[in-house]
Design a protein around this motif. Structure first.
Motif, PDB file in Angstrom:
ATOM      1  N   SER A 252      57.322  57.932  -9.215  1.00 30.84           N
ATOM      2  CA  SER A 252      58.554  58.111  -8.496  1.00 30.84           C
ATOM      3  C   SER A 252      58.182  57.391  -7.317  1.00 30.84           C
ATOM      4  CB  SER A 252      58.840  59.581  -8.557  1.00 30.84           C
ATOM      5  OG  SER A 252      58.829  60.167  -9.829  1.00 30.84           O
TER       6      SER A 252
ATOM      7  N   PRO B 128      60.931  53.680 -14.678  1.00 27.15           N
ATOM      8  CA  PRO B 128      59.562  54.010 -14.748  1.00 27.15           C
ATOM      9  C   PRO B 128      58.724  53.482 -15.826  1.00 27.15           C
ATOM     10  CG  PRO B 128      61.171  56.025 -15.045  1.00 27.15           C
ATOM     11  CD  PRO B 128      62.221  54.638 -14.984  1.00 27.15           C
TER      12      PRO B 128
ATOM     13  N   SER C 272      57.856  57.320 -20.875  1.00 23.08           N
ATOM     14  CA  SER C 272      58.416  58.147 -19.841  1.00 23.08           C
ATOM     15  C   SER C 272      58.889  59.359 -20.295  1.00 23.08           C
ATOM     16  CB  SER C 272      59.791  57.454 -19.296  1.00 23.08           C
ATOM     17  OG  SER C 272      60.334  58.102 -18.375  1.00 23.08           O
TER      18      SER C 272
ATOM     19  N   GLY D 196      53.923  62.165 -12.551  1.00 26.25           N
ATOM     20  CA  GLY D 196      55.009  61.403 -12.057  1.00 26.25           C
ATOM     21  C   GLY D 196      55.119  61.052 -10.896  1.00 26.25           C
TER      22      GLY D 196
ATOM     23  N   GLN E 121      60.276  62.543 -15.460  1.00 28.44           N
ATOM     24  CA  GLN E 121      61.291  61.409 -15.326  1.00 28.44           C
ATOM     25  C   GLN E 121      62.733  61.760 -15.614  1.00 28.44           C
ATOM     26  OE1 GLN E 121      60.265  58.774 -13.386  1.00 28.44           O
ATOM     27  NE2 GLN E 121      58.625  60.140 -13.385  1.00 28.44           N
TER      28      GLN E 121
END
Length: 433
Positions: free
Chosen positions: A329, A340, A406, A325, A386
């Motif tokens: 991010s 995302p 995600s 991630g 996420q």
């Protein structure tokens, strides 16, 4: 009784993450060389895209030679640099630590004053024209079609990125077989998730019946980071070069608890464990697999695989690529890409997993090759940790189809993602108690 792992379907598996492992830790090298290495790799891909999009009608010119030519219109290749006044700065942090200039807390760093530049090994030009800054970040390699305006400015009339790379043909499977994705267990705060994790483990073990027998058809579990915790405790700011944060006893206990959980899981299913931003692994990308000494009990099983972050593998001819991630991010914080999944799609178009490294995302100082360049288009691309589950299929210019996933933080959502390898259908499953 729990179903033995040998009774589950066994598919051909290959870990393709070697390029993320054993990076040379030579920090005497300049980080700027990463962009030179990246651009050198991407130029080969971009030149093919240029021919496909614009043919050979326009000349390709090096940026540092642009002022010496009289082309009315030409193509330049370089790396995007996005100048952002809100970008975090070490100098600003030091000023704040000394109470000189208090800085506002930002989690999103875009501003109307952001400016785009294109640079190569020797030259930088400000880019104006039809290249939108809202959905771009520093580190993307691209080609621009336009003209030199003088005074270090280039007018971009059109652009192209490397695009989706070549994809191997998707294999045909005749039965429903599943891969389960989970992230963000946050075992430091096990009191929030104990019952949900217990429910998940029992379901995978076959102790809880499933009307559709999905649990017996899951052939692999991918744990996408932040198993021990999803955030670090806030500590007082310091500019000391010698101080360090000693791991708290609860972190050590969470690793022991993870070992216990993995011991149960590894007896019934193949498990891939990726490190995350807040797991006990190196902090900068790519993160190396968590050391086997942390899992003395579960490592006795060959079905447990400690893997890197990012992680790439091939399962029954299907290629998977994803991270825990951090790259996604980080990109979300420096542009206006809305979700995302759109970041993952953009990464495929840019042919790069983590373009913001090393600008705003820490990474090793590569000087031979950039391991984050996407050389082969995956069939499945995922990102962990996420806020919500989300999924879609995107299609490349040459018909490449990629399932984007995600994966939500389990500690907050009690939700996992399940992928059907037969048709790439993906759905969430909640273990909320």
């Amino acid at each position: 009784m729990p179903e033995d792992i040998s009774e589950r379907k066994v598919l051909d598996y290959q870990n393709l993450s070697d390029r993320f492992k054993n990076q040379k830790k030579d920090f005497t090298k300049q980080y700027c060389n990463i962009y030179n290495v990246r651009l050198r790799q991407m130029k080969q891909i971009l030149r093919k895209r240029i021919i496909k999009k614009w043919g050979d009608k326009y000349p390709i010119c090096d940026l540092h030679k642009l002022s010496e030519t009289d082309y009315s219109k030409c193509i330049v290749i370089g790396t995007i640099f996005k100048d952002q006044k809100l970008k975090p700065s070490v100098l600003k942090q030091l000023a704040e630590s000394n109470s000189l200039v208090p800085q506002p807390v930002h989690v999103h760093f875009t501003d109307d004053s952001d400016t785009l530049y294109l640079e190569d090994e020797l030259q930088r030009y400000e880019v104006i024209g039809n290249l939108s800054k809202d959905e771009l970040v520093t580190g993307i390699s691209c080609a621009l079609l336009g003209s030199d305006l003088g005074k270090g400015k280039f007018n971009a009339e059109d652009f192209c990125f490397a695009g989706f790379q070549t994809q191997i043909e998707r294999p045909i499977l005749n039965e429903d077989l599943y891969v389960l994705f989970i992230s963000g267990l946050d075992l430091v705060h096990i009191e929030k998730t104990l019952l949900s994790i217990r429910l998940l483990v029992n379901w995978l073990s076959g102790l809880i019946p499933d009307a559709n027998d999905v649990n017996t058809k899951i052939i692999r579990l991918i744990i996408a980071g932040n198993s021990t915790r999803t955030s670090h405790e806030k500590i007082k700011s310091t500019i000391s070069l010698t101080s360090r944060k000693v791991e708290m006893p609860e972190v050590i206990e969470s690793v022991k608890l993870l070992d216990t959980i993995l011991l149960e899981l590894a007896q019934v299913i193949e498990v891939d464990v990726m490190p995350g931003e807040h797991d006990p692994s190196n902090h900068i990308m790519p993160q190396q697999a968590m050391h086997h000494c942390m899992f003395p009990n579960s490592m006795a099983y060959k079905s447990l695989n400690q893997v890197s972050n990012p992680y790439e593998c091939e399962l029954a001819g299907l290629r998977f690529l994803g991270s825990s991630g951090q790259p996604v991010s980080n990109i979300l914080g420096f542009c206006e890409i809305p979700s995302p999944l759109k970041v993952l799609e953009s990464c495929l178009k840019w042919s790069h997993i983590a373009p913001t490294a090393p600008d705003t995302l820490g990474c090793f100082p590569f000087y031979e090759n950039d391991p984050f360049v996407i050389e082969h288009c995956p069939h499945v691309m995922f990102t962990g940790n996420q806020s919500l589950f989300d999924t879609e299929i995107v299609t490349g210019d040459d018909g490449q189809q990629v399932r984007l996933i995600s994966i939500p933080e389990f500690a907050n959502t009690k939700t996992v993602a399940i992928l059907n390898l037969k048709n790439l259908d993906c759905f969430p499953m909640s273990f909320s108690v």
